[in-house]
Design a protein around this motif. Structure first.
Motif, PDB file in Angstrom:
ATOM      1  N   LYS A 184       5.055   4.952  -6.177  1.00  0.00           N
ATOM      2  CA  LYS A 184       4.980   4.665  -7.701  1.00  0.00           C
ATOM      3  C   LYS A 184       4.509   6.193  -8.634  1.00  0.00           C
ATOM      4  O   LYS A 184       4.299   6.419  -8.818  1.00  0.00           O
ATOM      5  N   LYS A 185       3.985   6.825  -7.669  1.00  0.00           N
ATOM      6  CA  LYS A 185       3.672   8.621  -7.396  1.00  0.00           C
ATOM      7  C   LYS A 185       5.030   8.953  -8.315  1.00  0.00           C
ATOM      8  O   LYS A 185       4.339   9.890  -9.541  1.00  0.00           O
ATOM      9  N   LEU A 232      -1.403  10.634   3.176  1.00  0.00           N
ATOM     10  CA  LEU A 232      -1.297   9.901   2.797  1.00  0.00           C
ATOM     11  C   LEU A 232      -3.153   9.159   2.792  1.00  0.00           C
ATOM     12  O   LEU A 232      -3.626   9.186   3.482  1.00  0.00           O
ATOM     13  N   PRO A 233      -3.601   8.199   1.911  1.00  0.00           N
ATOM     14  CA  PRO A 233      -4.491   7.443   2.183  1.00  0.00           C
ATOM     15  C   PRO A 233      -4.282   6.682   3.364  1.00  0.00           C
ATOM     16  O   PRO A 233      -3.076   6.264   3.609  1.00  0.00           O
ATOM     17  N   TRP A 253       4.268   1.656  -1.117  1.00  0.00           N
ATOM     18  CA  TRP A 253       4.474   1.908  -2.561  1.00  0.00           C
ATOM     19  C   TRP A 253       3.277   2.561  -3.630  1.00  0.00           C
ATOM     20  O   TRP A 253       3.757   3.621  -4.326  1.00  0.00           O
ATOM     21  N   GLU A 254       2.513   2.191  -3.340  1.00  0.00           N
ATOM     22  CA  GLU A 254       0.679   2.348  -4.271  1.00  0.00           C
ATOM     23  C   GLU A 254       0.892   3.654  -4.551  1.00  0.00           C
ATOM     24  O   GLU A 254       0.431   3.973  -5.660  1.00  0.00           O
ATOM     25  N   HIS A 255       0.437   4.187  -3.180  1.00  0.00           N
ATOM     26  CA  HIS A 255       0.077   5.806  -3.329  1.00  0.00           C
ATOM     27  C   HIS A 255       1.362   6.276  -2.929  1.00  0.00           C
ATOM     28  O   HIS A 255       1.442   7.926  -2.563  1.00  0.00           O
ATOM     29  N   LEU A 256       3.120   6.065  -2.463  1.00  0.00           N
ATOM     30  CA  LEU A 256       3.610   6.784  -2.956  1.00  0.00           C
ATOM     31  C   LEU A 256       5.117   6.314  -3.567  1.00  0.00           C
ATOM     32  O   LEU A 256       5.293   7.613  -4.323  1.00  0.00           O
ATOM     33  N   ASP A 302      -5.061   3.577   4.269  1.00  0.00           N
ATOM     34  CA  ASP A 302      -4.263   1.645   4.227  1.00  0.00           C
ATOM     35  C   ASP A 302      -2.597   1.824   4.245  1.00  0.00           C
ATOM     36  O   ASP A 302      -2.385   1.397   4.481  1.00  0.00           O
ATOM     37  N   ALA A 303      -2.166   3.353   3.324  1.00  0.00           N
ATOM     38  CA  ALA A 303      -0.630   3.689   3.583  1.00  0.00           C
ATOM     39  C   ALA A 303       0.079   3.655   4.502  1.00  0.00           C
ATOM     40  O   ALA A 303       0.765   3.600   4.698  1.00  0.00           O
ATOM     41  N   GLN A 304      -1.340   4.496   5.427  1.00  0.00           N
ATOM     42  CA  GLN A 304      -0.422   5.221   6.655  1.00  0.00           C
ATOM     43  C   GLN A 304      -0.412   4.210   7.963  1.00  0.00           C
ATOM     44  O   GLN A 304       0.791   3.790   8.258  1.00  0.00           O
ATOM     45  N   PRO A 317       0.582  -1.157  -0.138  1.00  0.00           N
ATOM     46  CA  PRO A 317       0.504   0.051  -0.557  1.00  0.00           C
ATOM     47  C   PRO A 317       0.912   1.410  -0.069  1.00  0.00           C
ATOM     48  O   PRO A 317       0.624   2.304  -0.670  1.00  0.00           O
TER      49      PRO A 317
END
Length: 350
Positions: A182-183, A218-219, A177-180, A221-223, A175
């Motif tokens: 990867k951006k 951050l979303p 990686w997907e929200h941070l 799930d990432a937090q 999560p």
């Protein structure tokens, strides 16, 4: 019998097999033959007793099942972290702001990219094939490295760190990686891990922002996964904390896995380890104490999980088979810790 020893070229096929089964996110074990040849060569150089310890070294060891002759696990020590290329982490810290007009005091957590561990010694590459994950084996694989610290203190730094794999879902998605990550990188998680393993960290310097990242943005799930270990790494984290390692807010850039640290001399198994003479006995009781024993011989280093007992003279009594697999030499002391309780306590009791 299970023996830990330095890796060699004959282990390549087994190491490649382990790389394919280890799963995503373990940068130190890419499924790449060229990378393995380099790691094996670096480890052979580190274990060469004829050379003075280098500032940056790789002590890569394998767990061999002597019955089959195959490698079933790995463990390693890396010295001079960050001296040849930056070793980046996120540091979780708190910013506080206030407003007299609003009568408000607010605090928020941020992620700041740092390389605070430069020069430290890292333990890592801990992996055991699933079919061999029975009680005590993982502990043996992890704690054996601490005997190596006690055997050759001049080769390792005063601070030891360990990075734990971050949490991923059942499909291997991170999560954080997907929200941070990867951006900023625009690539998939495993591709980033592979690049870091094979080419180093320059792309992190090139692409990651240098300013703090507000965690609250951050979303959820990432937090939630910042500082959370992978399910398979949770037991290792628990074991390290029992050894005296502490989490001080450092997490992995890619998946948010926690990093823990300790002073080398303060690690429980380093402090508890004992040197003693050994002797071979005809019979070792079936319910004898289990010891982690090293031969203290850098040129032919061996560490084993063996049954034995301490006699009235403080001598460690082992079977001939154990002594042979450990490549022990008569009149040469061994170093040991017990699997349960301290070696000092066992020796005192004897």
């Amino acid at each position: 019998m299970l023996i830990i020893r330095p890796c060699n070229e004959n282990d390549l096929d087994d190491l490649m097999h382990l790389s394919h089964t280890v799963g995503k996110g373990m940068t130190s074990m890419p499924a790449d033959e060229k990378a393995w040849h380099e790691k094996i060569a670096a480890s052979a150089k580190a274990f060469d007793y004829r050379q003075a310890p280098a500032p940056v070294s790789t002590y890569f060891m394998v767990l061999e099942d002597t019955d089959s002759g195959h490698v079933i696990g790995t463990t390693a020590i890396y010295t001079g972290v960050g001296l040849t290329q930056p070793f980046y982490s996120y540091k979780v810290s708190t910013l506080v702001s206030s407003s007299l007009d609003l009568s408000t005091l607010r605090s928020t957590r941020v992620l700041s990219m740092v390389n605070d561990y430069t020069g430290a010694t890292e333990i890592g590459s801990l992996y055991l094939l699933p079919e061999f994950r029975r009680p005590g084996v993982g502990q043996f694989l992890s704690r054996s490295r601490f005997l190596t610290f006690a055997d050759f203190p001049e080769r390792f730094g005063q601070q030891v760190i360990a990075e734990l794999r971050g949490w991923q879902d059942e499909k291997g998605h991170s999560p954080l990686w997907e929200h941070l990550g990867k951006k900023f990188f625009g690539i998939e998680f495993q591709e980033a891990v592979t690049i870091a393993a094979l080419r180093g960290s320059q792309f992190i310097s090139d692409m990651m922002p240098k300013y703090p990242i507000y965690i609250d943005l951050l979303p959820e799930d990432a937090q939630a996964v910042i500082g959370k270990p992978h399910d398979s790494s949770a037991p290792a984290l628990h074991m390290l904390k029992k050894e005296g390692f502490q989490f001080n807010g450092y997490v992995d850039l890619f998946d948010g896995g926690p990093s823990v640290q300790a002073e080398t001399s303060a690690i429980r198994s380093v402090a508890d380890s004992q040197q003693a003479a050994f002797r071979i006995v005809a019979n070792v009781p079936s319910d004898a104490q289990q010891f982690i024993v090293s031969n203290q011989d850098l040129a032919n280093y061996r560490c084993g999980l063996v049954a034995g007992y301490i006699d009235e003279h403080g001598t460690l009594c082992l079977s001939a088979d154990s002594a042979q697999h450990l490549a022990l030499h008569l009149h040469t002391p061994v170093r040991f810790i017990t699997m349960n309780g301290s070696a000092a306590a066992v020796k005192h009791a004897a």
